[in-house]
Design a protein around this motif. Sequence first.
Motif, short mmCIF file in Angstrom:
data_model
loop_
_atom_site.label_atom_id
_atom_site.label_comp_id
_atom_site.label_asym_id
_atom_site.label_seq_id
_atom_site.Cartn_x
_atom_site.Cartn_y
_atom_site.Cartn_z
N PHE A 47 0.83 -1.20 0.00
CA PHE A 47 0.00 0.00 0.00
C PHE A 47 0.86 1.25 0.00
O PHE A 47 2.01 1.25 0.43
CB PHE A 47 -0.96 0.02 1.20
CG PHE A 47 -0.30 0.32 2.52
CD1 PHE A 47 -0.21 1.63 2.98
CD2 PHE A 47 0.22 -0.69 3.29
CE1 PHE A 47 0.39 1.92 4.19
CE2 PHE A 47 0.83 -0.41 4.50
CZ PHE A 47 0.92 0.89 4.96
N GLY A 48 0.27 2.33 -0.49
CA GLY A 48 0.83 3.66 -0.42
C GLY A 48 -0.26 4.57 0.11
O GLY A 48 -1.44 4.39 -0.23
N ARG A 64 3.06 7.28 3.72
CA ARG A 64 3.26 5.95 4.28
C ARG A 64 3.32 4.93 3.15
O ARG A 64 2.51 4.97 2.22
CB ARG A 64 2.08 5.61 5.19
CG ARG A 64 2.43 5.22 6.56
CD ARG A 64 1.17 5.05 7.44
NE ARG A 64 1.15 6.12 8.40
CZ ARG A 64 0.28 7.12 8.44
NH1 ARG A 64 -0.68 7.18 7.56
NH2 ARG A 64 0.35 8.04 9.35
N PHE A 65 4.26 3.99 3.26
CA PHE A 65 4.36 2.88 2.32
C PHE A 65 4.58 1.61 3.13
O PHE A 65 5.29 1.63 4.13
CB PHE A 65 5.55 3.07 1.36
CG PHE A 65 5.41 4.29 0.52
CD1 PHE A 65 4.65 4.26 -0.65
CD2 PHE A 65 6.02 5.49 0.89
CE1 PHE A 65 4.52 5.39 -1.43
CE2 PHE A 65 5.89 6.63 0.12
CZ PHE A 65 5.13 6.58 -1.04
N GLY A 66 3.97 0.53 2.70
CA GLY A 66 4.15 -0.70 3.45
C GLY A 66 3.53 -1.89 2.78
O GLY A 66 3.11 -1.85 1.62
N LEU A 81 6.52 2.27 6.52
CA LEU A 81 7.50 3.33 6.65
C LEU A 81 6.74 4.65 6.50
O LEU A 81 6.01 4.83 5.54
CB LEU A 81 8.55 3.20 5.55
CG LEU A 81 9.57 4.30 5.42
CD1 LEU A 81 10.57 4.19 6.58
CD2 LEU A 81 10.28 4.18 4.09
N THR A 82 6.89 5.57 7.49
CA THR A 82 6.18 6.85 7.48
C THR A 82 7.18 7.99 7.51
O THR A 82 8.15 7.93 8.26
CB THR A 82 5.25 6.97 8.71
OG1 THR A 82 4.36 5.86 8.74
CG2 THR A 82 4.44 8.25 8.67
N VAL A 94 9.37 3.64 11.40
CA VAL A 94 9.24 2.31 10.81
C VAL A 94 8.39 1.51 11.79
O VAL A 94 8.68 1.46 12.99
CB VAL A 94 10.62 1.63 10.61
CG1 VAL A 94 10.44 0.23 10.06
CG2 VAL A 94 11.49 2.47 9.70
N ASN A 95 7.34 0.91 11.28
CA ASN A 95 6.41 0.15 12.12
C ASN A 95 6.37 -1.31 11.70
O ASN A 95 6.39 -1.62 10.50
CB ASN A 95 5.00 0.72 11.99
CG ASN A 95 4.93 2.18 12.32
OD1 ASN A 95 5.57 2.65 13.25
ND2 ASN A 95 4.18 2.92 11.52
#
Length: 151
Positions: A47-48, A64-66, A81-82, A94-95
Motif C-alpha cells: 500500500f501507499g 506511508r508505504f508498506g 515506513l512513514t 518504521v512500524n
Amino acid sequence: MIATQNNFSGGWVFVMNLIKDRIGTDQSDFSYILTLTHSFSPQWVVFGETQGIQSDYYADNLFRFGGAYLWGKDFQLDTALTFNTKDTPSVFSVNFGMSYRLDFHKDKEIDNGNTIEETSKRSGKKKKKGSKKDAKESTKKPKRDAIDFED
C-alpha cells in the motif's frame, strides 16, 4: 467522517477518508487519508498512503508505504515506513505489527426450496429413470425458436 472504498480490477483498492474534527470549536481541524492498495496474491498486499492534517495549530502531510502478509486465515503480519517533507517537526518511523482476528461470524444456511427434489414435488412431475419416454426425448431434435436466414 466520510469513508469510501473503490475496488478496481486486478486487485487494486482505493480508500478515501475525509475527517472534520471538533466542529464548532476554536480547535476545529480537517484531515484526510488516501490509501491505494494492491494485492499480488491472497496472502500479499502492498500500500501507499498520504495523510493530510490542517488546523490553526498544526498542519502536516505524512506519506506511508508498506505491506502485509496474511499468515493463515486469521493472523496477519505488516510493516510500514512513514515520513513527511517538513522539519517542524520532521517525522520518520518504521512500524512492524501483527494482528489476530477473532471470527465468531457464522453464515446462516438459507433454504430457498430450490433443490431438485423440492422443485419436482411442486411441479407434480415424477421422472422415472430409464423410461422409454426419456429415450425418445433425448433423440428428438431441439425445437428452434428463431428463423434461420440464408445468404
